[in-house]
Design an enzyme around this catalytic site. Sequence first.
Site, PDB file in Angstrom:
ATOM      1  N   GLN A  79       0.844  -1.200   0.000  1.00  0.00           N
ATOM      2  CA  GLN A  79       0.000   0.000   0.000  1.00  0.00           C
ATOM      3  C   GLN A  79       0.880   1.251   0.000  1.00  0.00           C
ATOM      4  O   GLN A  79       1.048   1.900   1.027  1.00  0.00           O
ATOM      5  CB  GLN A  79      -0.898  -0.028   1.243  1.00  0.00           C
ATOM      6  CG  GLN A  79      -1.943   1.043   1.292  1.00  0.00           C
ATOM      7  CD  GLN A  79      -3.108   0.764   0.385  1.00  0.00           C
ATOM      8  OE1 GLN A  79      -3.569  -0.364   0.289  1.00  0.00           O
ATOM      9  NE2 GLN A  79      -3.589   1.783  -0.268  1.00  0.00           N
ATOM     10  N   PHE A  80       1.428   1.611  -1.167  1.00  0.00           N
ATOM     11  CA  PHE A  80       2.310   2.772  -1.231  1.00  0.00           C
ATOM     12  C   PHE A  80       1.583   4.064  -0.867  1.00  0.00           C
ATOM     13  O   PHE A  80       2.205   5.030  -0.440  1.00  0.00           O
ATOM     14  CB  PHE A  80       2.990   2.886  -2.599  1.00  0.00           C
ATOM     15  CG  PHE A  80       2.140   3.515  -3.665  1.00  0.00           C
ATOM     16  CD1 PHE A  80       2.243   4.864  -3.944  1.00  0.00           C
ATOM     17  CD2 PHE A  80       1.235   2.743  -4.400  1.00  0.00           C
ATOM     18  CE1 PHE A  80       1.459   5.452  -4.926  1.00  0.00           C
ATOM     19  CE2 PHE A  80       0.458   3.313  -5.383  1.00  0.00           C
ATOM     20  CZ  PHE A  80       0.571   4.673  -5.646  1.00  0.00           C
ATOM     21  N   THR A  81       0.257   4.089  -0.984  1.00  0.00           N
ATOM     22  CA  THR A  81      -0.492   5.312  -0.681  1.00  0.00           C
ATOM     23  C   THR A  81      -0.459   5.671   0.809  1.00  0.00           C
ATOM     24  O   THR A  81      -0.846   6.771   1.174  1.00  0.00           O
ATOM     25  CB  THR A  81      -1.958   5.214  -1.166  1.00  0.00           C
ATOM     26  OG1 THR A  81      -2.591   4.116  -0.521  1.00  0.00           O
ATOM     27  CG2 THR A  81      -2.025   5.051  -2.672  1.00  0.00           C
TER      28      THR A  81
END
Length: 154
Positions: A79-81
């Site tokens: 989950q890079f966000t």
Amino acid sequence: MRALVQRVSEGSVTIEEPKHFASIGKGMVILLGVKEGDTIEDVNFVADKCSNLRIFEDSQGKMNLSVKDIGGEVLVISQFTLYGDTRRGNRPSFSEAAKPETANDLYEKFIERMKFNLGEAKIKNGIYAAMMLVKIFNDGPVTLLVESKEKGNM
């Protein structure tokens, strides 16, 4: 490194291309973000902290048991966000997120460490950088943010 940990009654991930499906029962869904500069030490710290978090209720109704104590399962999703910076403007900046090659490597190492801590059969995962449909049945709800130690404070 950042892990958004949710206590769940169940969770699953579906990915169309390539075809992939994974599901868990009672346990945790971990959304994992990797930051530029993260290392294997960050991986081990966050994985060990998540493995030992006492977020499940004991017989007296106190959050006193870990996922290992209850024999629960874990679903790990990249989950890079989680490193989206929304302080300026309306479009998040992801400049703090690690580059894909590094992030994928540390994501895989996180999964390996979780398997080491809890057993291979207890850990399921998504696919790094894939478009995923994640179903989370948050139990409680209980949601916690676990972060690796600040670089200067180790």
